[in-house]
Design a protein around this motif. Structure first.
Motif, PDB file in Angstrom:
ATOM      1  N   ILE A   1       0.837  -1.205   0.000  1.00 40.13           N
ATOM      2  CA  ILE A   1       0.000   0.000   0.000  1.00 40.13           C
ATOM      3  C   ILE A   1       0.867   1.248   0.000  1.00 40.13           C
ATOM      4  CG2 ILE A   1      -1.604   1.362   1.424  1.00 40.13           C
ATOM      5  CD1 ILE A   1      -2.874  -1.331   2.260  1.00 40.13           C
TER       6      ILE A   1
ATOM      7  N   GLU B   1       2.317   1.792  -3.367  1.00 37.29           N
ATOM      8  CA  GLU B   1       1.313   2.221  -4.348  1.00 37.29           C
ATOM      9  C   GLU B   1       0.806   3.632  -4.083  1.00 37.29           C
ATOM     10  OE1 GLU B   1      -1.033   2.411  -7.475  1.00 37.29           O
ATOM     11  OE2 GLU B   1       0.086   0.552  -7.108  1.00 37.29           O
ATOM     12  N   PHE B   2       0.563   3.974  -2.809  1.00 35.89           N
ATOM     13  CA  PHE B   2      -0.127   5.225  -2.484  1.00 35.89           C
ATOM     14  C   PHE B   2       0.752   6.268  -1.799  1.00 35.89           C
ATOM     15  CE2 PHE B   2      -3.411   1.965  -2.750  1.00 35.89           C
ATOM     16  CZ  PHE B   2      -4.377   2.583  -3.536  1.00 35.89           C
TER      17      PHE B   2
ATOM     18  N   LEU C   1      -6.447   7.138   3.374  1.00 33.72           N
ATOM     19  CA  LEU C   1      -6.622   6.202   2.267  1.00 33.72           C
ATOM     20  C   LEU C   1      -8.054   6.237   1.754  1.00 33.72           C
ATOM     21  CD1 LEU C   1      -5.227   4.036   0.557  1.00 33.72           C
ATOM     22  CD2 LEU C   1      -5.879   2.355   2.296  1.00 33.72           C
TER      23      LEU C   1
ATOM     24  N   ILE D   1      -9.646   6.487  -2.119  1.00 36.09           N
ATOM     25  CA  ILE D   1     -10.224   5.358  -2.859  1.00 36.09           C
ATOM     26  C   ILE D   1     -11.724   5.463  -3.065  1.00 36.09           C
ATOM     27  CG2 ILE D   1      -8.391   3.809  -2.106  1.00 36.09           C
ATOM     28  CD1 ILE D   1     -10.544   2.516  -0.231  1.00 36.09           C
TER      29      ILE D   1
ATOM     30  N   ARG E   1      -8.039   3.629  -8.403  1.00 35.06           N
ATOM     31  CA  ARG E   1      -7.164   3.475  -7.237  1.00 35.06           C
ATOM     32  C   ARG E   1      -7.787   2.528  -6.211  1.00 35.06           C
ATOM     33  NH1 ARG E   1      -3.677   8.491  -5.482  1.00 35.06           N
ATOM     34  NH2 ARG E   1      -2.139   6.815  -5.374  1.00 35.06           N
ATOM     35  N   ARG E   2      -9.107   2.517  -6.134  1.00 36.93           N
ATOM     36  CA  ARG E   2      -9.764   1.561  -5.248  1.00 36.93           C
ATOM     37  C   ARG E   2      -9.497   0.137  -5.714  1.00 36.93           C
ATOM     38  NH1 ARG E   2     -14.291   3.663  -5.363  1.00 36.93           N
ATOM     39  NH2 ARG E   2     -15.443   2.340  -6.806  1.00 36.93           N
TER      40      ARG E   2
ATOM     41  N   ARG F   1      -6.888  -0.852  -7.290  1.00 36.83           N
ATOM     42  CA  ARG F   1      -5.491  -1.161  -6.956  1.00 36.83           C
ATOM     43  C   ARG F   1      -5.366  -1.592  -5.499  1.00 36.83           C
ATOM     44  NH1 ARG F   1      -2.459   4.098  -9.629  1.00 36.83           N
ATOM     45  NH2 ARG F   1      -3.133   3.758 -11.792  1.00 36.83           N
ATOM     46  N   LEU F   2      -6.089  -0.899  -4.621  1.00 39.51           N
ATOM     47  CA  LEU F   2      -6.058  -1.286  -3.206  1.00 39.51           C
ATOM     48  C   LEU F   2      -6.654  -2.677  -3.024  1.00 39.51           C
ATOM     49  CD1 LEU F   2      -5.590  -0.566  -0.202  1.00 39.51           C
ATOM     50  CD2 LEU F   2      -7.941   0.327  -0.194  1.00 39.51           C
ATOM     51  N   ASN F   3      -7.782  -2.926  -3.658  1.00 34.90           N
ATOM     52  CA  ASN F   3      -8.418  -4.234  -3.532  1.00 34.90           C
ATOM     53  C   ASN F   3      -7.498  -5.354  -4.004  1.00 34.90           C
ATOM     54  OD1 ASN F   3     -10.719  -3.052  -2.518  1.00 34.90           O
ATOM     55  ND2 ASN F   3     -11.846  -3.092  -4.455  1.00 34.90           N
TER      56      ASN F   3
END
Length: 204
Positions: free
Chosen positions: A49, A52-53, A69, A73, A79-80, A82-84
């Protein structure tokens, strides 16, 4: 073992339903809780994370800043996703381990996998559920709950709802729908009926 997939939109009352089923005797596996555990300091998911962020996603103590965060997202679909892609596989792995452990401890266990994003997460849909239960409440009811209990603005609450699957997508998966738009007594009566049903099915 009897495996229930329990899902529902944000503020639908899914946690209340899960707690009630656990009180009846179900083994409760909470995907939200696992999602917190898999991003604790030192975990590969938290490192990913940050990569990425950015470092600004960390609090001074090294824990994940969920508010920072979330601000990103819930307004950015890409971007959500990517988090998932980081968090879901880690949660999925731990979920499988916990389900296997529950079955070893009690082959006749009724296990409730409490997962808000069942309609969105392909990993979770690989599980063979005996029953999928959807907790349903209107968008307006859910907005009011988020404003009253979570301190959100109406716009923030609507962003959270719109970031999830639609009611129609969840209902299309449902074997049982628990209507939690009214009073608690009505919800509890539905849960009494549900527990009798799954208890009888597991025993057969």
């Amino acid at each position: 073992m009897y495996l229930i997939g329990l899902t529902g939109g944000i503020a639908s009352g899914k946690s209340f339903v899960a707690a009630r089923l656990a009180a009846y005797g179900a083994v409760h596996i909470d995907a939200d809780q696992l999602a917190r555990i898999v991003v604790e300091p030192g975990t590969p998911a938290l490192d990913a994370i940050v990569d990425e962020f950015g470092e600004e996603m960390l609090r001074p103590d090294g824990t994940l800043d969920r508010a920072a965060l979330g601000a990103i997202i819930f307004t950015d679909d890409e971007r959500r996703e990517r988090l998932n892609a980081i968090v879901h596989p880690a949660v999925w792995q731990r979920t499988r381990e916990l389900i296997a452990e529950a079955e070893v401890l009690d082959p006749h266990a009724i296990v409730v996998y409490d997962v808000p994003l069942l309609a969105e997460a392909p990993e979770d849909r690989r599980l063979t559920f005996d029953l999928i239960v959807v907790v349903q409440a209107s968008s307006e009811t859910r907005v009011k709950r988020m404003v009253a209990t979570r301190g959100m603005t109406r716009a923030e609450a609507l962003d959270r709802i719109q970031a999830q699957a639609t009611d129609a997508q969840r209902l299309a998966m449902a074997d049982v729908v628990i209507d939690n738009d009214g009073d608690r007594g009505a919800t509890l009566r539905q849960l009494d009926d549900l527990w009798q049903r799954v208890s009888a099915a597991e025993a057969s």
